[in-house]
Design a protein around this motif. Structure first.
Motif, mmCIF file in Angstrom:
data_model
loop_
_atom_site.group_PDB
_atom_site.id
_atom_site.type_symbol
_atom_site.label_atom_id
_atom_site.label_comp_id
_atom_site.label_asym_id
_atom_site.label_seq_id
_atom_site.Cartn_x
_atom_site.Cartn_y
_atom_site.Cartn_z
ATOM 1 N N HIS A 207 0.812 -1.218 0.000
ATOM 2 C CA HIS A 207 0.000 0.000 0.000
ATOM 3 C C HIS A 207 0.850 1.275 0.000
ATOM 4 C CE1 HIS A 207 -3.567 -2.459 0.607
ATOM 5 N NE2 HIS A 207 -2.911 -3.101 1.573
ATOM 6 N N ALA A 208 2.143 1.168 -0.283
ATOM 7 C CA ALA A 208 3.006 2.348 -0.245
ATOM 8 C C ALA A 208 2.721 3.309 -1.391
ATOM 9 C CB ALA A 208 4.477 1.920 -0.287
ATOM 10 N N VAL A 209 2.284 2.794 -2.520
ATOM 11 C CA VAL A 209 2.027 3.609 -3.704
ATOM 12 C C VAL A 209 0.633 3.265 -4.228
ATOM 13 C CG1 VAL A 209 2.760 4.125 -6.072
ATOM 14 C CG2 VAL A 209 4.478 3.700 -4.298
ATOM 15 N N PRO A 210 -0.177 4.261 -4.584
ATOM 16 C CA PRO A 210 -1.523 3.980 -5.101
ATOM 17 C C PRO A 210 -1.480 3.463 -6.537
ATOM 18 C CG PRO A 210 -1.118 6.335 -5.156
ATOM 19 C CD PRO A 210 0.071 5.726 -4.474
ATOM 20 N N GLN A 211 -1.101 2.205 -6.659
ATOM 21 C CA GLN A 211 -0.909 1.599 -7.969
ATOM 22 C C GLN A 211 -1.130 0.097 -7.857
ATOM 23 O OE1 GLN A 211 3.179 0.686 -9.587
ATOM 24 N NE2 GLN A 211 2.669 2.476 -10.825
ATOM 25 N N VAL A 212 -1.689 -0.495 -8.901
ATOM 26 C CA VAL A 212 -1.878 -1.932 -8.917
ATOM 27 C C VAL A 212 -1.372 -2.470 -10.248
ATOM 28 C CG1 VAL A 212 -4.223 -1.874 -9.867
ATOM 29 C CG2 VAL A 212 -3.522 -3.792 -8.429
ATOM 30 N N ASP A 213 -0.788 -3.652 -10.196
ATOM 31 C CA ASP A 213 -0.247 -4.287 -11.390
ATOM 32 C C ASP A 213 -0.862 -5.673 -11.533
ATOM 33 O OD1 ASP A 213 2.333 -4.286 -13.405
ATOM 34 O OD2 ASP A 213 1.923 -6.278 -12.616
ATOM 35 N N VAL A 214 -1.377 -5.956 -12.708
ATOM 36 C CA VAL A 214 -1.874 -7.296 -13.041
ATOM 37 C C VAL A 214 -0.921 -7.873 -14.072
ATOM 38 C CG1 VAL A 214 -3.723 -8.603 -14.129
ATOM 39 C CG2 VAL A 214 -4.275 -6.792 -12.498
ATOM 40 N N ASN A 215 -0.246 -8.946 -13.702
ATOM 41 C CA ASN A 215 0.739 -9.579 -14.576
ATOM 42 C C ASN A 215 0.310 -11.029 -14.807
ATOM 43 O OD1 ASN A 215 3.226 -11.294 -15.095
ATOM 44 N ND2 ASN A 215 4.163 -9.275 -15.192
ATOM 45 N N ILE A 216 0.167 -11.405 -16.058
ATOM 46 C CA ILE A 216 -0.233 -12.773 -16.357
ATOM 47 C C ILE A 216 0.756 -13.367 -17.343
ATOM 48 C CG2 ILE A 216 -1.904 -12.003 -18.108
ATOM 49 C CD1 ILE A 216 -3.618 -14.472 -17.245
ATOM 50 N N GLU A 217 1.339 -14.498 -16.965
ATOM 51 C CA GLU A 217 2.284 -15.193 -17.823
ATOM 52 C C GLU A 217 1.660 -16.488 -18.313
ATOM 53 O OE1 GLU A 217 6.253 -15.952 -16.597
ATOM 54 O OE2 GLU A 217 6.825 -13.834 -16.610
ATOM 55 N N ASP B 158 -1.404 -1.886 -4.508
ATOM 56 C CA ASP B 158 -2.333 -1.326 -3.524
ATOM 57 C C ASP B 158 -3.739 -1.877 -3.749
ATOM 58 O OD1 ASP B 158 -3.489 0.229 -1.589
ATOM 59 O OD2 ASP B 158 -3.354 2.113 -2.712
ATOM 60 N N PHE B 159 -4.051 -2.971 -3.088
ATOM 61 C CA PHE B 159 -5.362 -3.609 -3.213
ATOM 62 C C PHE B 159 -5.620 -4.438 -1.958
ATOM 63 C CE2 PHE B 159 -2.383 -6.782 -4.537
ATOM 64 C CZ PHE B 159 -2.931 -7.993 -4.148
ATOM 65 N N ASP B 160 -6.841 -4.897 -1.813
ATOM 66 C CA ASP B 160 -7.220 -5.773 -0.705
ATOM 67 C C ASP B 160 -7.318 -7.199 -1.232
ATOM 68 O OD1 ASP B 160 -9.795 -7.165 0.739
ATOM 69 O OD2 ASP B 160 -8.566 -6.014 2.138
ATOM 70 N N THR B 161 -6.560 -8.121 -0.638
ATOM 71 C CA THR B 161 -6.488 -9.483 -1.163
ATOM 72 C C THR B 161 -7.846 -10.172 -1.166
ATOM 73 O OG1 THR B 161 -4.172 -9.744 -0.502
ATOM 74 C CG2 THR B 161 -5.457 -11.755 -0.802
ATOM 75 N N ALA B 162 -8.609 -10.007 -0.106
ATOM 76 C CA ALA B 162 -9.909 -10.679 -0.033
ATOM 77 C C ALA B 162 -10.836 -10.212 -1.156
ATOM 78 C CB ALA B 162 -10.559 -10.436 1.324
ATOM 79 N N LYS B 163 -10.857 -8.910 -1.403
ATOM 80 C CA LYS B 163 -11.709 -8.383 -2.465
ATOM 81 C C LYS B 163 -11.201 -8.805 -3.844
ATOM 82 C CE LYS B 163 -13.265 -4.364 0.204
ATOM 83 N NZ LYS B 163 -13.269 -2.877 0.305
ATOM 84 N N ALA B 164 -9.872 -8.797 -3.998
ATOM 85 C CA ALA B 164 -9.303 -9.222 -5.278
ATOM 86 C C ALA B 164 -9.593 -10.691 -5.539
ATOM 87 C CB ALA B 164 -7.796 -8.964 -5.289
ATOM 88 N N ARG B 165 -9.557 -11.491 -4.476
ATOM 89 C CA ARG B 165 -9.848 -12.917 -4.636
ATOM 90 C C ARG B 165 -11.291 -13.125 -5.111
ATOM 91 N NH1 ARG B 165 -8.347 -18.235 -2.985
ATOM 92 N NH2 ARG B 165 -9.828 -19.512 -4.133
ATOM 93 N N GLU B 166 -12.217 -12.317 -4.617
ATOM 94 C CA GLU B 166 -13.602 -12.411 -5.073
ATOM 95 C C GLU B 166 -13.712 -12.113 -6.562
ATOM 96 O OE1 GLU B 166 -15.909 -9.785 -2.710
ATOM 97 O OE2 GLU B 166 -15.686 -10.949 -0.847
ATOM 98 N N LEU B 167 -12.984 -11.081 -7.024
ATOM 99 C CA LEU B 167 -13.000 -10.723 -8.442
ATOM 100 C C LEU B 167 -12.397 -11.837 -9.297
ATOM 101 C CD1 LEU B 167 -11.809 -7.002 -8.182
ATOM 102 C CD2 LEU B 167 -14.149 -7.805 -8.603
ATOM 103 N N VAL B 168 -11.299 -12.407 -8.832
ATOM 104 C CA VAL B 168 -10.647 -13.486 -9.567
ATOM 105 C C VAL B 168 -11.570 -14.702 -9.650
ATOM 106 C CG1 VAL B 168 -8.745 -15.138 -9.509
ATOM 107 C CG2 VAL B 168 -8.298 -12.724 -9.060
ATOM 108 N N ASP B 169 -12.191 -15.052 -8.534
ATOM 109 C CA ASP B 169 -13.113 -16.195 -8.528
ATOM 110 C C ASP B 169 -14.291 -15.959 -9.467
ATOM 111 O OD1 ASP B 169 -11.560 -17.555 -6.714
ATOM 112 O OD2 ASP B 169 -12.754 -16.983 -4.964
ATOM 113 N N ARG B 170 -14.763 -14.715 -9.521
ATOM 114 C CA ARG B 170 -15.937 -14.414 -10.334
ATOM 115 C C ARG B 170 -15.624 -14.489 -11.823
ATOM 116 N NH1 ARG B 170 -18.054 -8.517 -9.576
ATOM 117 N NH2 ARG B 170 -18.051 -9.261 -7.401
ATOM 118 N N TRP B 171 -14.462 -13.954 -12.244
ATOM 119 C CA TRP B 171 -14.201 -13.837 -13.672
ATOM 120 C C TRP B 171 -13.213 -14.863 -14.209
ATOM 121 C CZ3 TRP B 171 -13.920 -8.126 -12.159
ATOM 122 C CH2 TRP B 171 -15.192 -7.569 -12.247
#
Length: 453
Positions: A47-57, A223-236
């Motif tokens: 949470h140090a910087v207001p930025q999020v990165d999605v990396n998929i390999e 900078d994200f919340d893991t629990a909320k991100a996990r819900e998004l990942v599970d959904r999509w």
């Protein structure tokens, strides 16, 4: 050194630094899960910087391509941005940019990497877009999309390699260094003939085989919340069907103890529209993370990093026969390449530069790497390694790289320890074993007659 596609973008990694400036422990906090469809998902909050990165390999690089159909992995990097029914062509970029983000991708011998960087509020959009194209893009590729991106790739090949000074080396070197039938024998961008021959059926089959959730590793960092991100990942991501992880036809090519396949000196001279001749020496070397890989990385630094380095000092300052000298251990999963290159000064015979390079390497036998040289190289590498970890996108990329290659996103400390444990004797041993004068490639690029000098 392994690929590092990102720079800048300061964040925070857990580093414990000693009084002497050395990082005693380096960790990247993360949690990991695997979805029922086989997709590995790694979460790394910061949470140090207001930025999020999605990396998929996706574990698909040029090494899985079959003869006559090279260049498909890189072609698909372009096709993946051609849009779906829900996110039509160009909207993948437009919507992301409207949300304050951007994206890019890169294709390598072993993997294809996609990354999206945006403010935290855009995370739902990033995940939705990635899930949408993984689920539906393959079925929606048509002939016009294929023809358009095929021409884009062919044009890139012309501009970046064929018509770029010294660019033909990138096309020639793999064919000289690796034997026919080896997964690295052809360049990542593929051949123009193979790209012209690609059919729509070929492309669809390639997507169906390799673009599968079971063949993908997803990292969310920043900078994200893991629990909320996990819900998004599970959904999509969770509902995307899988055919199972594909069989990698080249998986065993780099197994076992390292041994070169070269049985002699391979020579090639290229005539190019360049101002100065260039001499490139190349050896097959141990694969990434294998014994010898870190030692050769350090050796490259001893040879050419800084004005006091051995080859730079000898060829550039003392003999004045080279404009510049560089060395690198280019690490890949099945096998690596140790390169030494020199830009030849005007009116100097490239053969003289080649001999000076080989003499400098041979001198390692009688003048081994000193403790001081090794410490200087090690400190430089460690400083660069730690500085890279300040970037959120770099951390996301490393987490994914470690997951795909060794199945452990937390491999960072063990990676750094390879360099800390290397001794001068180890460096000398691998120099003697790998940099032999009778099993290498000598590629010389010379100016065309009449070229502007």
């Amino acid at each position: 050194m392994r690929r590092t596609p990102f720079a800048g973008l300061v964040g925070f990694a857990c580093l414990l630094v000693s009084a002497g400036g050395r990082a005693d422990d380096v960790t990247i906090p993360f949690t990991k899960t695997t979805l029922p469809n086989g997709m590995v998902v790694v979460f790394s909050e910061d949470h140090a910087v207001p930025q999020v990165d999605v990396n998929i390999e996706y574990a698909v690089g040029s090494r899985v391509e079959r003869p006559g159909r090279t260049g498909f992995a890189h072609l698909f990097e372009h096709l993946m941005f051609m849009g779906t029914r829900r996110a039509p062509t160009h909207m993948f970029d437009v919507w992301m940019e409207q949300a304050g983000g951007h994206n890019n991708a890169s294709t390598h011998t072993d993997v294809t990497d996609y990354y999206d960087i945006a403010p935290p509020t855009a995370l739902p959009l990033l995940l939705w877009l990635e899930a949408d194209r993984l689920r539906d893009l393959g079925a929606e590729i048509d002939q016009p999309k294929l023809d358009l991106q095929r021409e884009v790739v062919l044009n890139e090949r012309r501009q970046r390699l064929e018509n770029q000074p010294y660019g033909m080396e990138e096309l020639e070197l793999p064919t000289l260094l690796w034997p026919e039938g080896h997964p690295y024998h052809h360049p990542v961008i593929g051949s123009a003939a193979d790209l012209h021959a690609a059919t729509l059926a070929d492309v669809k089959q390639f997507f169906d085989t390799w673009y599968d959730p079971a063949n993908a590793s997803l990292v969310i960092a920043g900078d994200f919340d893991t629990a909320k991100a996990r819900e998004l990942v599970d959904r999509w991501m969770g509902p995307i069907p899988s055919h199972g992880k594909p069989t990698d036809p080249s998986a065993t090519a780099g197994s076992g103890e390292w041994k070169t396949t070269l049985t002699g000196v391979v020579r090639r001279t290229l005539s190019d529209d360049v101002e100065m001749p260039k001499v490139t020496l190349a050896w097959q070397s141990p694969r990434h993370l294998a014994p010898g890989d870190a030692e050769l990385d350090l050796l490259a630094s001893v040879l050419t990093t800084g004005k006091a380095s051995r080859l730079y000092k000898s060829l550039v300052y003392e003999q004045k026969i080279a404009q510049s000298v560089e060395a690198a251990q280019e690490s890949e999963t099945l096998g690596s390449t140790f390169l030494v290159t020199a830009m030849v000064r005007p009116d100097v015979d490239p053969a003289k530069v080649e001999k000076a390079l080989l003499d400098g390497i041979a001198a390692l036998r009688t003048q081994p790497v000193t403790v001081e040289e090794l410490e200087r190289a090690r400190n430089g590498y460690e400083m660069a390694f730690v500085e890279r970890l300040q970037s959120i996108p770099v951390r996301a990329s490393l987490l994914n790289e470690y997951q795909v290659e060794v199945g452990d996103p937390g491999y960072v400390q063990r990676d750094l320890d390879r360099y800390r444990k290397a001794t001068a004797q180890d460096v000398l041993a691998y120099a003697r074993r790998v940099l032999v004068p009778d099993a290498m490639v000598v590629l010389t690029t010379v100016p065309k007659k009449g070229a502007r000098r």
